[in-house]
Scaffold this motif. Sequence first.
Motif, PDB file in Angstrom:
ATOM      1  N   HIS A 139      26.930  15.273  27.075  1.00 22.72           N
ATOM      2  CA  HIS A 139      27.323  16.496  26.383  1.00 22.72           C
ATOM      3  C   HIS A 139      28.812  16.512  26.068  1.00 22.72           C
ATOM      4  CE1 HIS A 139      23.784  17.483  28.826  1.00 22.72           C
ATOM      5  NE2 HIS A 139      23.513  18.433  27.947  1.00 22.72           N
ATOM      6  N   TYR A 171      31.409  19.815  25.375  1.00 18.75           N
ATOM      7  CA  TYR A 171      31.566  21.259  25.262  1.00 18.75           C
ATOM      8  C   TYR A 171      32.855  21.556  24.520  1.00 18.75           C
ATOM      9  CZ  TYR A 171      33.058  25.956  26.677  1.00 18.75           C
ATOM     10  OH  TYR A 171      33.539  27.244  26.685  1.00 18.75           O
ATOM     11  N   THR A 178      24.029  16.189  23.025  1.00 13.59           N
ATOM     12  CA  THR A 178      24.085  17.634  22.781  1.00 13.59           C
ATOM     13  C   THR A 178      25.536  18.093  22.726  1.00 13.59           C
ATOM     14  OG1 THR A 178      21.946  18.089  23.833  1.00 13.59           O
ATOM     15  CG2 THR A 178      23.496  19.922  23.672  1.00 13.59           C
ATOM     16  N   LEU A 227      27.816  21.457  22.820  1.00 12.25           N
ATOM     17  CA  LEU A 227      27.843  22.876  23.174  1.00 12.25           C
ATOM     18  C   LEU A 227      29.106  23.491  22.591  1.00 12.25           C
ATOM     19  CD1 LEU A 227      26.859  22.357  26.927  1.00 12.25           C
ATOM     20  CD2 LEU A 227      25.327  23.050  25.060  1.00 12.25           C
ATOM     21  N   GLU A 275      13.158  23.192  23.126  1.00  8.31           N
ATOM     22  CA  GLU A 275      13.548  23.047  24.529  1.00  8.31           C
ATOM     23  C   GLU A 275      13.583  21.583  24.972  1.00  8.31           C
ATOM     24  OE1 GLU A 275      14.227  24.397  28.621  1.00  8.31           O
ATOM     25  OE2 GLU A 275      14.404  25.412  26.685  1.00  8.31           O
ATOM     26  N   TYR A 317      16.688  19.125  24.365  1.00  7.25           N
ATOM     27  CA  TYR A 317      17.851  19.098  25.253  1.00  7.25           C
ATOM     28  C   TYR A 317      17.675  18.113  26.412  1.00  7.25           C
ATOM     29  CZ  TYR A 317      19.126  23.369  22.749  1.00  7.25           C
ATOM     30  OH  TYR A 317      19.447  24.281  21.779  1.00  7.25           O
ATOM     31  N   LYS A 330      24.188  23.640  20.421  1.00  8.59           N
ATOM     32  CA  LYS A 330      23.839  24.916  21.051  1.00  8.59           C
ATOM     33  C   LYS A 330      25.106  25.750  21.238  1.00  8.59           C
ATOM     34  CE  LYS A 330      21.794  26.919  25.248  1.00  8.59           C
ATOM     35  NZ  LYS A 330      20.911  27.865  24.514  1.00  8.59           N
ATOM     36  N   VAL A 358      27.209  28.676  23.152  1.00  6.90           N
ATOM     37  CA  VAL A 358      27.274  29.290  24.484  1.00  6.90           C
ATOM     38  C   VAL A 358      28.335  30.389  24.490  1.00  6.90           C
ATOM     39  CG1 VAL A 358      26.466  27.239  25.710  1.00  6.90           C
ATOM     40  CG2 VAL A 358      28.916  27.539  25.300  1.00  6.90           C
ATOM     41  N   GLU A 398      28.261  29.178  31.121  1.00  6.40           N
ATOM     42  CA  GLU A 398      26.986  28.888  30.467  1.00  6.40           C
ATOM     43  C   GLU A 398      26.900  27.421  30.052  1.00  6.40           C
ATOM     44  OE1 GLU A 398      24.262  30.367  26.653  1.00  6.40           O
ATOM     45  OE2 GLU A 398      26.083  31.479  27.189  1.00  6.40           O
ATOM     46  N   HIS A 435      24.146  24.701  31.476  1.00  9.74           N
ATOM     47  CA  HIS A 435      23.310  23.887  30.595  1.00  9.74           C
ATOM     48  C   HIS A 435      23.434  22.398  30.957  1.00  9.74           C
ATOM     49  CE1 HIS A 435      21.253  22.930  26.739  1.00  9.74           C
ATOM     50  NE2 HIS A 435      21.922  21.795  26.893  1.00  9.74           N
ATOM     51  N   THR A 487      21.713  21.522  34.139  1.00  8.64           N
ATOM     52  CA  THR A 487      20.258  21.679  34.061  1.00  8.64           C
ATOM     53  C   THR A 487      19.611  20.575  33.238  1.00  8.64           C
ATOM     54  OG1 THR A 487      20.430  24.086  34.257  1.00  8.64           O
ATOM     55  CG2 THR A 487      18.381  23.212  33.332  1.00  8.64           C
ATOM     56  N   TYR A 488      20.202  20.266  32.091  1.00  7.51           N
ATOM     57  CA  TYR A 488      19.565  19.344  31.144  1.00  7.51           C
ATOM     58  C   TYR A 488      20.175  17.938  31.142  1.00  7.51           C
ATOM     59  CZ  TYR A 488      17.423  23.542  29.183  1.00  7.51           C
ATOM     60  OH  TYR A 488      16.714  24.695  29.011  1.00  7.51           O
TER      61      TYR A 488
END
Length: 418
Positions: free
Chosen positions: A231, A233, A263, A265, A307, A310, A322, A324, A329, A333, A336-337
């Motif tokens: 990811h 962010y 991903t 964010l 879903e 991710y 995505k 946030v 947050e 994410h 979690t993913y």
Amino acid sequence: MGIAEHVTEKAKSAKAASYMLAALSTGEKNRALEAAAGLLDKNRKSIIEANIKDIEACREKGLKDSFIDRLAAGDKQIDTMIKSLRDVIALPDPAGEITGQWERPNGLKIRKMRVPLGVIGMIFESRPNVCVEASSLAIKSGNSLLLRGGSDSINSNISIIKIIKEAFRSAGLPEGAVELVEDTDRKGVEIMLGLKGYIDVIIPRGGKGLVDLIAEKSRIPVIYHDAGICHTYVDKAADIDMAVKVCVNAKAQRPSTCNAMETMLVHKDIAPEFLPKAEKVFVAAKVSLKADKESKVFIPSAQDAAEDDYRTEYNDYILNIKMVGSIEEALAHINTYGSRHSDAIITGDKKAAEKFVKEADSAACFVNASTRFHDGFEFGLGAEMGISNQKLHVRGPLALVGLTSEKYVVTGAGHIRE
């Protein structure tokens, strides 16, 4: 000879060699690696010819260009292989290093010494360069190596290992210093995973299916090179031009690698200005975008993100986006993913950066830099067996030190325990 006998004989050969390799000097190991670099250079034609066979077979199967990219072993890749050998030669030898020492009140002197793991069993998929990188790291750290590559790169692997074995033989290394399982029958993997008496550690390098199989079947300790669901962010305090540059690099510079971003964010406060600019550059780089409902307001051309997206490692020109509402947050994410691999924050806020690196459960966290830097070469480690995203016994690039453990050396003067 059946597959079981073939694999077992290779493992026995590697085990016998491991005891001799552990006793080699740094100079002896470096001379063997230099011999391998020289022979790879001289035998480029045979490597390229073997690699062309593999690539043509993959094209006939209709495999993706991103997969074939990982399979390539042309002049450019051979140059990199040779450089990786010489980079490892230049690195300190971890074997025999004293990492701690002290003396007890009774006069006993205790030292902790780095020692090789023994026989490394490496199961990998499509990258022929793994043969060279793994061989260089195993030998420099005093280990022997048993390789089992995928069928898609079998001709390349056989060609490269034949050259390496010839080089090591000429430098006086034992025959089993590096062995390759040449039979691509999948039963060979399960047989390797049961040879606890000969193989000391298994290192898988491949997709989720391979790693899951090994996790389920292995009777031998495993150092996992698992999925790279990475990811970036983009924080509300990010420099927008920097964020665009870094994010596009993280996705599109080489999307087939495990450290490529899957991903992105984006904080809601910066999204209205950042997302339209990022969309233009991603589209120009031929990246397909999938986005949540909030992000699609600013990038309406994107497909809907589901879903399961991710949790997907694309290894391709596809990116999830995505929005946030906070760094908390974003971290939730990621934790979690994500796959605990490589995660980045783009921000001008030092406190946000500090929070991110403390709370993102990743093998490597990046601040204002691309996740593509998560690599043994880029970290100055010379090469890597892979990137471990587990927490024991090593995390991040699996390089020389990670291929050793420690033993205690206790010296006395006729001491006995009362």
